[in-house]
Write a protein that holds these residues in place. Structure first.
Motif, PDB file in Angstrom:
ATOM      1  N   GLU A  18       0.836  -1.206   0.000  1.00  0.00           N
ATOM      2  CA  GLU A  18       0.000   0.000   0.000  1.00  0.00           C
ATOM      3  C   GLU A  18       0.872   1.259   0.000  1.00  0.00           C
ATOM      4  O   GLU A  18       0.618   2.205  -0.737  1.00  0.00           O
ATOM      5  CB  GLU A  18      -0.890  -0.026   1.238  1.00  0.00           C
ATOM      6  CG  GLU A  18      -1.834   1.155   1.369  1.00  0.00           C
ATOM      7  CD  GLU A  18      -2.628   1.052   2.660  1.00  0.00           C
ATOM      8  OE1 GLU A  18      -2.464   1.959   3.513  1.00  0.00           O
ATOM      9  OE2 GLU A  18      -3.391   0.081   2.812  1.00  0.00           O
ATOM     10  N   ASP A  19       1.923   1.273   0.815  1.00  0.00           N
ATOM     11  CA  ASP A  19       2.825   2.427   0.867  1.00  0.00           C
ATOM     12  C   ASP A  19       3.506   2.667  -0.473  1.00  0.00           C
ATOM     13  O   ASP A  19       3.588   3.801  -0.945  1.00  0.00           O
ATOM     14  CB  ASP A  19       3.889   2.247   1.955  1.00  0.00           C
ATOM     15  CG  ASP A  19       3.306   2.300   3.363  1.00  0.00           C
ATOM     16  OD1 ASP A  19       2.148   2.756   3.527  1.00  0.00           O
ATOM     17  OD2 ASP A  19       4.016   1.867   4.297  1.00  0.00           O
ATOM     18  N   TRP A  20       4.009   1.593  -1.099  1.00  0.00           N
ATOM     19  CA  TRP A  20       4.670   1.758  -2.401  1.00  0.00           C
ATOM     20  C   TRP A  20       3.678   2.201  -3.472  1.00  0.00           C
ATOM     21  O   TRP A  20       4.020   2.994  -4.352  1.00  0.00           O
ATOM     22  CB  TRP A  20       5.379   0.471  -2.825  1.00  0.00           C
ATOM     23  CG  TRP A  20       6.718   0.342  -2.181  1.00  0.00           C
ATOM     24  CD1 TRP A  20       7.109  -0.628  -1.301  1.00  0.00           C
ATOM     25  CD2 TRP A  20       7.835   1.214  -2.343  1.00  0.00           C
ATOM     26  NE1 TRP A  20       8.401  -0.408  -0.901  1.00  0.00           N
ATOM     27  CE2 TRP A  20       8.882   0.719  -1.533  1.00  0.00           C
ATOM     28  CE3 TRP A  20       8.062   2.367  -3.085  1.00  0.00           C
ATOM     29  CZ2 TRP A  20      10.122   1.333  -1.452  1.00  0.00           C
ATOM     30  CZ3 TRP A  20       9.304   2.985  -3.013  1.00  0.00           C
ATOM     31  CH2 TRP A  20      10.310   2.468  -2.197  1.00  0.00           C
ATOM     32  N   ALA A  21       2.449   1.712  -3.400  1.00  0.00           N
ATOM     33  CA  ALA A  21       1.430   2.127  -4.371  1.00  0.00           C
ATOM     34  C   ALA A  21       1.165   3.623  -4.251  1.00  0.00           C
ATOM     35  O   ALA A  21       0.954   4.313  -5.252  1.00  0.00           O
ATOM     36  CB  ALA A  21       0.146   1.343  -4.163  1.00  0.00           C
ATOM     37  N   PRO A  25       3.246   4.803  -7.645  1.00  0.00           N
ATOM     38  CA  PRO A  25       2.132   4.067  -8.243  1.00  0.00           C
ATOM     39  C   PRO A  25       2.462   3.456  -9.606  1.00  0.00           C
ATOM     40  O   PRO A  25       1.775   2.523 -10.039  1.00  0.00           O
ATOM     41  CB  PRO A  25       1.022   5.116  -8.353  1.00  0.00           C
ATOM     42  CG  PRO A  25       1.703   6.425  -8.266  1.00  0.00           C
ATOM     43  CD  PRO A  25       2.942   6.222  -7.455  1.00  0.00           C
ATOM     44  N   GLU A  26       3.512   3.909 -10.257  1.00  0.00           N
ATOM     45  CA  GLU A  26       3.868   3.368 -11.573  1.00  0.00           C
ATOM     46  C   GLU A  26       4.585   2.011 -11.492  1.00  0.00           C
ATOM     47  O   GLU A  26       4.714   1.315 -12.490  1.00  0.00           O
ATOM     48  CB  GLU A  26       4.745   4.372 -12.352  1.00  0.00           C
ATOM     49  CG  GLU A  26       6.201   4.458 -11.915  1.00  0.00           C
ATOM     50  CD  GLU A  26       6.468   5.283 -10.653  1.00  0.00           C
ATOM     51  OE1 GLU A  26       7.641   5.487 -10.341  1.00  0.00           O
ATOM     52  OE2 GLU A  26       5.502   5.720  -9.974  1.00  0.00           O
ATOM     53  N   LEU A  27       5.011   1.631 -10.286  1.00  0.00           N
ATOM     54  CA  LEU A  27       5.733   0.369 -10.124  1.00  0.00           C
ATOM     55  C   LEU A  27       4.775  -0.784  -9.844  1.00  0.00           C
ATOM     56  O   LEU A  27       3.818  -0.638  -9.085  1.00  0.00           O
ATOM     57  CB  LEU A  27       6.734   0.462  -8.973  1.00  0.00           C
ATOM     58  CG  LEU A  27       7.886   1.437  -9.138  1.00  0.00           C
ATOM     59  CD1 LEU A  27       8.754   1.442  -7.883  1.00  0.00           C
ATOM     60  CD2 LEU A  27       8.721   1.072 -10.362  1.00  0.00           C
ATOM     61  N   ASP A  28       5.063  -1.933 -10.435  1.00  0.00           N
ATOM     62  CA  ASP A  28       4.309  -3.155 -10.152  1.00  0.00           C
ATOM     63  C   ASP A  28       4.956  -3.829  -8.949  1.00  0.00           C
ATOM     64  O   ASP A  28       6.023  -4.424  -9.061  1.00  0.00           O
ATOM     65  CB  ASP A  28       4.340  -4.093 -11.366  1.00  0.00           C
ATOM     66  CG  ASP A  28       3.704  -5.439 -11.077  1.00  0.00           C
ATOM     67  OD1 ASP A  28       2.992  -5.577 -10.042  1.00  0.00           O
ATOM     68  OD2 ASP A  28       3.930  -6.373 -11.868  1.00  0.00           O
TER      69      ASP A  28
END
Length: 182
Positions: A18-21, A25-28
């Motif tokens: 959730e934090d990375w999103a 947000p462009e990273l899978d």
């Protein structure tokens, strides 16, 4: 705010994803959902297994040696090279492990009658008794850890983990081939 955020996250990995999103947000980040959970599960597994083995005066490495000897069948003896090739034991440090287990009376070293250069490590009666007792407890501990999975889920997970291992090995091979081509 932190309490509210923690309450809505089902687990730490979900929070990380959730934090990375939010931040990138462009990273899978979907690999984290598998591999981070696998890593966290392994750390917990390793901790519980180590603690149980230490109760019996064994290290994980020593236990691996004892179980390899036990799996080899009567007369429960292997060379250091065979132990290293058995799957779970690295060749580095085999001698130190054998020294410790011999000192503890769990194995003896014997020279081959036909080729004195060959040295076998063989379980003693005490070693056989110890490994049989500890391995049974080890399996029961693992059963408890898998207690929330049905037998079908366990089989499915085992198949998927085997496939994951092959995928990881394949990715290493592909990376090596790419490096050679460069």
């Amino acid at each position: 705010m932190a309490q509210r955020r923690a309450a809505k996250r089902p687990d730490a990995v979900a929070g990380i994803v959730e934090d990375w999103a939010r931040e990138r947000p462009e990273l899978d980040t979907s690999p984290l959902e598998v591999l981070a959970r696998l890593h966290r599960s392994y750390l917990r597994y390793q901790s519980r297994m180590t603690a149980r083995l230490e109760e019996h005066g064994l290290s994980v490495a020593g236990f691996d040696v004892l179980t390899a000897l036990r799996r080899s069948g009567a007369p429960y003896r292997l060379t250091a090279g065979q132990l290293a090739a058995s799957g779970l034991i690295s060749s580095a440090g085999v001698t130190l492990r054998l020294d410790r287990l011999e000192k503890d009376g769990l194995l003896v070293r014997e020279r081959d009658a036909e080729d004195r250069r060959v040295v076998y490590s063989r379980l003693t009666e005490a070693g056989l008794k110890k490994v049989d007792e500890v391995f049974a407890e080890h399996l029961e501990n693992e059963r408890r850890m898998l207690g929330e999975l049905s037998p079908a889920e366990r089989r499915q997970l085992a198949r998927l983990l085997s496939k994951l291992e092959h995928s990881i090995v394949g990715s290493e091979d592909a990376a090596d081939e790419g490096a050679e081509a460069s």
